[in-house]
Design an enzyme around this catalytic site. Structure first.
Site, mmCIF file in Angstrom:
data_model
loop_
_atom_site.group_PDB
_atom_site.id
_atom_site.type_symbol
_atom_site.label_atom_id
_atom_site.label_comp_id
_atom_site.label_asym_id
_atom_site.label_seq_id
_atom_site.Cartn_x
_atom_site.Cartn_y
_atom_site.Cartn_z
ATOM 1 N N ASP A 240 2.443 6.861 6.926
ATOM 2 C CA ASP A 240 2.134 6.131 5.692
ATOM 3 C C ASP A 240 2.916 6.660 4.487
ATOM 4 O O ASP A 240 3.034 7.863 4.290
ATOM 5 C CB ASP A 240 0.638 6.261 5.376
ATOM 6 C CG ASP A 240 -0.208 5.487 6.361
ATOM 7 O OD1 ASP A 240 0.335 5.050 7.395
ATOM 8 O OD2 ASP A 240 -1.407 5.321 6.093
ATOM 9 N N ASP B 33 -2.301 -2.092 14.329
ATOM 10 C CA ASP B 33 -2.180 -0.664 14.049
ATOM 11 C C ASP B 33 -2.732 0.180 15.204
ATOM 12 O O ASP B 33 -3.921 0.106 15.526
ATOM 13 C CB ASP B 33 -2.964 -0.385 12.750
ATOM 14 C CG ASP B 33 -2.725 1.001 12.207
ATOM 15 O OD1 ASP B 33 -2.097 1.810 12.903
ATOM 16 O OD2 ASP B 33 -3.186 1.263 11.081
HETATM 17 C C1 GLA Z 1 -2.988 3.276 8.856
HETATM 18 C C2 GLA Z 1 -1.803 2.416 8.424
HETATM 19 C C3 GLA Z 1 -1.973 2.040 6.971
HETATM 20 C C4 GLA Z 1 -3.282 1.282 6.797
HETATM 21 C C5 GLA Z 1 -4.451 2.106 7.308
HETATM 22 C C6 GLA Z 1 -5.742 1.309 7.345
HETATM 23 O O1 GLA Z 1 -3.007 4.482 8.185
HETATM 24 O O2 GLA Z 1 -0.591 3.088 8.645
HETATM 25 O O3 GLA Z 1 -0.877 1.265 6.543
HETATM 26 O O4 GLA Z 1 -3.187 0.066 7.472
HETATM 27 O O5 GLA Z 1 -4.194 2.572 8.625
HETATM 28 O O6 GLA Z 1 -6.822 2.036 7.838
#
Ligand code: GLA
Length: 725
Positions: A543, A477
């Site tokens: 998200d 990420d």
């Molecule tokens: C980001 C990602 C999520 C999750 C969070 C964890 O927002 O897009 O899917 O993994 O980080 O902190």
């Protein structure tokens, strides 16, 4: 598609809720920090900086993540508004990132989201428009009024960002709320009004599974401003209910609905049935972890005809293990036998460079547990794979998202788990012994999104640690890497590729197959280069959350152009599933998507060849959610070995048709109703629109039965999901 037009016109009528804007404003005094004294109208804010409301505060040079700040807006409110709106006015502030508490002349008038200091903890609502109805008696007519807004920003950017803030006369939705609750034919309508008014309530209901409608009823109501108005609606059976309230004084119509969860997937037969993928990719020399996914009565005995030397079958558990050094196709037949009978399934193990020949199916901790995840919670969901039978449908990855990392690295620089994960290797050994796999999360930055340790400058070491722990999936990420990116000047695609290329090298050097999942929200059109870093999937958007708006935006709007980029080994990832009990924290709740929206969600992910990563607590999975996740015909489309992602073929009057070709020459077709009303569709007409003519029956994938051409009612935000043979 004639009927569709009528429905569209009706929706337009419902949406009309005109109200006058008397004052508009786009500027405020602003200050970082938090002090209750800043709500007071007389507070001297002359020295505060000035910000506009149409850009977030980061875009105006303020960096203030995970902290409070206040806006103070000075406005003169004309008494002409009082004449038209003697009791209430409306403050329309637009959306605020993330949570806010608003005061007019020192009095609290509204709050959206919660603050870290609240007993329930922080909950952001960055996308929600702030419409606050305020008693007119709080206003200083024709004088200076102060709107003070206390904002908490949980992660950048922050504050007001959309512009268009104004004050005016409230409309019906600002004054009256309408809701429906209840179950099993005993429903209650509640109207809460801030004013005395009257109007007509109409009630429509239909049987949730058959669509057969009950007679419509109407009732005249006088609403009090002192107490809620309650109307009981007794009907028989499980219903989809729509209630509308048309107000005579303020004009406009409010609508609310309720739909009970309804199960369409027929129960699996007691005799064995294979529900898993038809192919599986393995690299030469990598350990195979593969569970034969058969539903049916247990215990079951498993056998494999044509099992190549080097592989081993656990005949009681149905788990294949071992490894093969030579590349090539290894066709075999799976056989499962129980007290009711025997079933066989043809399967090919493809040993070569490409893994993830079909989209990954599994579970991820984020949408349910957020940073409260622990080894115990992960084990509980993994156990449900086995004892609730999700593993019998091909779900195999158990992925830990953020918040497993310790505060500090070990003295030798290696990454370690925090106290919530006492034994990562033990966890993976246990999962592997059942044919399940373990996934983990990290960031190329020094910190993850949740503020935990990332891999920066430890990439090789971390990849080696994950290999030692037996990790099979990495979600990588971007988040904390933003700092590195912004410190440099390179804005070319190469600058986005770099951190992912680096990890690829170390990941692929490990002697096991690790699914490589890119998470950088679609930046620099990741779908055009994800395959070049040997990624197996890439997130295409920010998200997801459990609202229709989010599902619509991510699932429909953002996927239309992406079909050319998906295929065996590399998939577009529109994010994890939001069905079942979710909550991103210790506080779980039922998904806020309606049952119809949940059918749409799973149908669309099946069509999109999307990663099927369940985001709910599986220890609490109910029959409805199980029915959504474990329909073998719906999942077979997702896992189809051609790997073609669906395209949007038609879009008209709020209806969308998406379809994809399947390896057996068939076509999966989803007819989605994005309107606010049930729409009857002519199936033959819809198919003709996408060039399919002359078919007599199609397969209804959710009901698993053949259906003839005819008129089918598709509920609001629902779907008719079919396969044309
Ligand atoms: C980001 C990602 C999520 C999750 C969070 C964890 O927002 O897009 O899917 O993994 O980080 O902190």
């Amino acid at each position: 598609m004639k009927q569709l037009l009528t429905v569209f016109a009706l929706n337009m009528g419902l949406a009309a809720a005109a109200w006058a804007q008397d004052v508009t404003f786009n500027e405020a005094r602003f200050r970082v920090g938090d002090d209750p004294a800043w709500a007071a109208p007389a507070f001297p804010d002359g020295a505060w900086q000035t910000l506009t409301l149409d850009k977030d505060w980061n875009a105006q040079g303020v960096a203030n993540a995970n902290a409070f700040a206040w806006y103070r807006i000075h406005v003169t409110i004309p008494s002409s508004l009082k004449k038209r709106s003697p009791e209430w006015i409306l403050l329309d502030l637009g959306p605020i990132d993330d949570s806010d508490e608003t005061f007019l002349n020192g009095r609290p008038v509204g709050k959206t989201g919660t603050f870290p200091t609240d007993p329930e903890g922080f909950f952001g609502a960055w996308e929600a428009p702030r419409h606050y109805a305020v008693p007119s008696k709080y206003v200083r007519w024709d004088k200076d009024n102060v709107i003070a807004v206390r904002v908490y920003n949980g992660g950048d950017p922050g504050g007001f960002y959309a512009g268009g803030a104004c004050i005016g006369q409230p409309a019906l939705p600002d004054l009256v709320t309408l809701s429906v609750t209840g179950k099993d034919g005993d429903y209650q309508v509640e109207l809460v009004s801030r004013v005395k008014t009257f109007g007509t309530l109409s009630i429509e209901s239909e049987d949730v599974a058959t669509g057969v409608a009950d007679p419509r009823s109407e009732k005249e109501l006088a609403l009090s401003s002192k107490k809620p108005t309650l109307v009981r609606v007794p009907v028989s059976g499980q219903k989809r209910l729509t209630v509308k309230y048309a107000d005579r004084v303020y004009g406009g119509v409010l609508e609310a609905g309720l739909c009970e969860p309804y199960i369409l997937t027929p129960p699996a037969p007691a005799i064995p049935r294979y529900n898993g993928p038809l192919v599986y990719g393995l690299r030469p020399g990598s350990p195979l972890i593969f569970r034969l996914a058969f539903s049916g009565e247990k215990p079951m005995k498993y056998a494999v005809e044509g099992l190549p030397e080097g592989l081993h079958l656990d005949a009681d558990e149905g788990v294949l293990s071992g490894s093969l050094d030579k590349a090539g196709d290894y066709p075999m037949t799976f056989v499962a036998t129980n007290g009711k009978g025997t079933a066989c399934a043809a399967f090919t193990l493809k040993v070569g460079k490409t893994i993830a020949l079909t989209p990954p199916m599994g579970w991820n901790s984020w949408n349910c547990w957020g940073t409260s995840v622990s080894q115990e919670k992960v084990m509980a969901s993994a156990a449900a794979f086995l004892n609730r039978g999700l593993a019998d449908y091909g779900y195999s990855y158990i992925n830990i998202d953020d918040a497993w990392e310790a505060e500090e690295r070990a003295a030798d620089g290696s990454i370690v788990t925090n106290e919530k994960f006492p034994d990562m290797k033990g966890l993976s050994d246990w999962l592997h012994s059942h044919g399940l796999k373990l996934g983990i999360y990290s960031s190329p930055g020094d910190r993850t999104c949740g503020g935990y340790l990332g891999t920066l400058d430890h990439e090789r070491q971390d990849a080696e640690t994950w290999n030692a722990w037996g990790i099979d999936y990495l979600k990588y990420d971007w988040c904390g890497y933003d700092k590195v990116f912004k410190a440099g000047t390179d804005r070319s695609v190469a600058a986005y590729v770099r951190p992912y290329l680096k990890m690829e090298e170390y990941l692929r050097a490990q002697p096991r197959d690790i699914f490589y999942s890119l998470c950088q929200y679609g930046m620099a059109d990741v779908w055009t280069w994800g395959h070049a870093v040997d990624a197996n999937s890439w997130r295409t958007t920010g998200d997801i959350t459990d609202t229709w708006k989010s599902l619509y935006n991510i699932g429909f709007e953002r996927q239309t152009e992406l079909w050319p980029y998906a295929g065996p080994g590399h998939w577009n990832d529109p994010d994890m599933l939001v069905v079942g009990k979710v909550g991103w924290s210790d506080n779980l709740r039922d998904s806020r998507l309606t049952p119809d929206e949940q059918y749409t969600h799973i149908s669309l992910w099946s069509l999109l060849a999307a990663n099927m990563l369940i985001g709910c607590d599986l220890a609490q999975i109910d029959d409805f959610t199980f029915n959504l996740l474990c329909n073998n015909e719906v999942n077979a489309v997702n896992q189809d070995i051609l790997g073609r992602q669906a395209r949007q073929d038609a879009f008209e009057d709020g209806m969308q048709i998406w379809s994809r070709d399947l390896y057996d020459g068939g076509k999966a077709v989803g007819i989605f109703n994005l309107n606010g009303e049930t729409v009857p569709v002519d199936l033959a007409g819809c198919l003709a629109k996408i060039g399919i003519e002359g078919v007599e029956t199609v397969r209804d994938l959710w009901r698993q039965k053949d259906i003839p051409m005819g008129l089918y009612k598709i509920p609001s935000h629902g779907v008719l999901y079919i396969k044309v043979k």
